[in-house]
Design a protein around this motif. Structure first.
Motif, mmCIF file in Angstrom:
data_model
loop_
_atom_site.group_PDB
_atom_site.id
_atom_site.type_symbol
_atom_site.label_atom_id
_atom_site.label_comp_id
_atom_site.label_asym_id
_atom_site.label_seq_id
_atom_site.Cartn_x
_atom_site.Cartn_y
_atom_site.Cartn_z
ATOM 1 N N MET A 18 0.847 -1.189 0.000
ATOM 2 C CA MET A 18 0.000 0.000 0.000
ATOM 3 C C MET A 18 0.882 1.239 0.000
ATOM 4 N N ALA A 19 0.535 2.213 -0.814
ATOM 5 C CA ALA A 19 1.340 3.427 -0.940
ATOM 6 C C ALA A 19 0.643 4.637 -0.336
ATOM 7 N N PHE A 20 1.372 5.375 0.481
ATOM 8 C CA PHE A 20 0.961 6.707 0.920
ATOM 9 C C PHE A 20 1.647 7.708 0.007
ATOM 10 N N ILE A 21 0.875 8.616 -0.566
ATOM 11 C CA ILE A 21 1.386 9.524 -1.582
ATOM 12 C C ILE A 21 1.169 10.981 -1.184
ATOM 13 N N VAL A 22 2.234 11.783 -1.341
ATOM 14 C CA VAL A 22 2.124 13.244 -1.222
ATOM 15 C C VAL A 22 2.206 13.800 -2.635
ATOM 16 N N ARG A 23 1.105 14.377 -3.099
ATOM 17 C CA ARG A 23 1.058 14.906 -4.463
ATOM 18 C C ARG A 23 1.729 16.271 -4.562
ATOM 19 N N GLN A 24 2.206 16.580 -5.752
ATOM 20 C CA GLN A 24 2.659 17.937 -6.040
ATOM 21 C C GLN A 24 1.483 18.893 -5.901
ATOM 22 N N PRO A 25 1.722 20.148 -5.475
ATOM 23 C CA PRO A 25 0.634 21.133 -5.446
ATOM 24 C C PRO A 25 -0.046 21.222 -6.813
ATOM 25 N N ASN A 26 -1.365 21.255 -6.791
ATOM 26 C CA ASN A 26 -2.188 21.362 -8.015
ATOM 27 C C ASN A 26 -2.216 20.078 -8.850
ATOM 28 N N SER A 27 -1.611 19.007 -8.344
ATOM 29 C CA SER A 27 -1.662 17.741 -9.079
ATOM 30 C C SER A 27 -2.990 17.034 -8.795
ATOM 31 N N ASN A 28 -3.530 16.395 -9.821
ATOM 32 C CA ASN A 28 -4.760 15.617 -9.690
ATOM 33 C C ASN A 28 -4.525 14.139 -10.003
#
Length: 337
Positions: free
Chosen positions: A273-283
């Protein structure tokens, strides 16, 4: 360089018509109770160099400190390289004084190292590996050529012996084969104070320290750290190293940071299972994350669950706190994943 000698060196350089070397300044954002931070502080004292200490790690504060104090050496965990590549703030700051980043505390993926080198071509990446039980460094890259062996922590220190051992059978393995790294030498600890049982489980009767790390040597003697043995995800009998999947995820341009944990499953045993921090404004979606990983790995290593979070829980030394993330995943409930 000792502070008392700087003016002398500057004068000699001026007389020779050259530029004096920049004063050596080390920023230490790693806690001193961690062997990495302690050894870097000890190094600065022994070399008579300037050391800038941070009370606690903060990425933006670290960038400001590099700029303000003209830092030349930064010891850090791999997530710092990821942040420097992906956060615009790092390119707005004057980091031109930085000459070397010393990486330790966790495996560094080749993809992340190559991305960093492309953005900061004048900064040398020095990788190393050590443990508290080994009193510091076991291996390190030395010189510009070895530093380009991205993904490797370098060659074994000259005063040590090492072997790769199959953790199930105890058989010694050859180059390219993955197993537990055992090391022996004068810097290996005598034991844990007041805990003979733990000592016997960690150091055998011949003085071999069982590191608990899954590793391998290549044909040229370069050491590669795959992951901690106890953190391997057991999926349908297969062993999946979380760090391998994290390196792939961190190479995605829309992912700032990532952590992979074992999620309990009745049929498979554990699911990556992955916990992800997206780039700002990424969808970027969960499906896109899973598809991205699937293109790079064998089917049994695919990420099966994804959760988006604002930050990844880490220790003061920059290590991912997987146990806390497992509890966080379980508290979320399947309906929210």
């Amino acid at each position: 360089m000792h502070a008392d000698n700087r003016e002398k060196v500057a004068r000699e350089a001026a007389e020779a018509g050259g530029e004096p070397p920049p004063p050596a300044v080390t920023l230490i954002p790693i806690p001193l109770f961690h062997v990495f931070g302690f050894m870097m502080a000890l190094r600065s004292v022994a070399m008579g160099e300037t050391a800038v200490l941070m009370e606690r790690y903060d990425f933006i504060a670290a960038l400001r400190a590099i700029e303000r104090y003209r830092v030349t050496l930064l010891p850090a965990a791999p997530p710092v390289l990821v942040a420097m590549v992906k956060y615009e703030e790092a390119r707005r700051r004057d980091l031109s004084s930085l000459l070397v980043i010393g990486i330790g505390g966790a495996p560094l993926g080749r993809e992340v190292a190559e991305q960093f080198a492309a953005v900061f071509p004048n900064v040398e990446i020095v990788q190393g590996y050590g443990l508290t039980e080994s009193s510091g460094a076991v291996a390190a890259t030395v010189g510009p050529e070895e530093s380009k062996m991205y993904g490797s922590v370098g060659k074994l220190a000259s005063h040590l012996q090492a072997k790769i051992v199959d953790p199930s059978t105890g058989e010694e393995l050859g180059p390219g084969q993955r197993g537990e790294l055992w090391v022996r030498g004068p810097i290996v600890m005598k034991g844990y104070v007041g805990d003979d049982e733990a000592t016997a489980a960690t150091v055998d009767s011949e003085g071999w320290l069982k590191t608990g790390d899954l590793c391998y040597f290549n044909e040229d003697g370069f050491l590669y750290i795959v992951d901690r043995l106890k953190e391997l995800i057991k999926y349908k009998g297969y062993q999946v190293p979380p760090a391998e999947l994290e390196h792939i995820l961190q190479s995605h341009p829309e992912i700032v940071d990532a952590a992979v944990i074992p999620y309990p499953d009745e049929e498979a045993g554990q699911l990556p299972m992955a916990f992800i921090v997206r780039q700002p404004n990424s969808n970027i979606t969960k499906e896109q994350v899973m598809d991205y990983v699937a293109k790079h790995v064998a089917p049994y290593k695919k990420v099966r669950r994804v959760a988006f979070v604002p930050t990844i829980t880490k220790s003061p030394a920059g290590k991912i706190l997987r146990r806390e993330l497992v509890q966080q995943a379980l508290s979320m409930g399947a309906s929210k994943l």
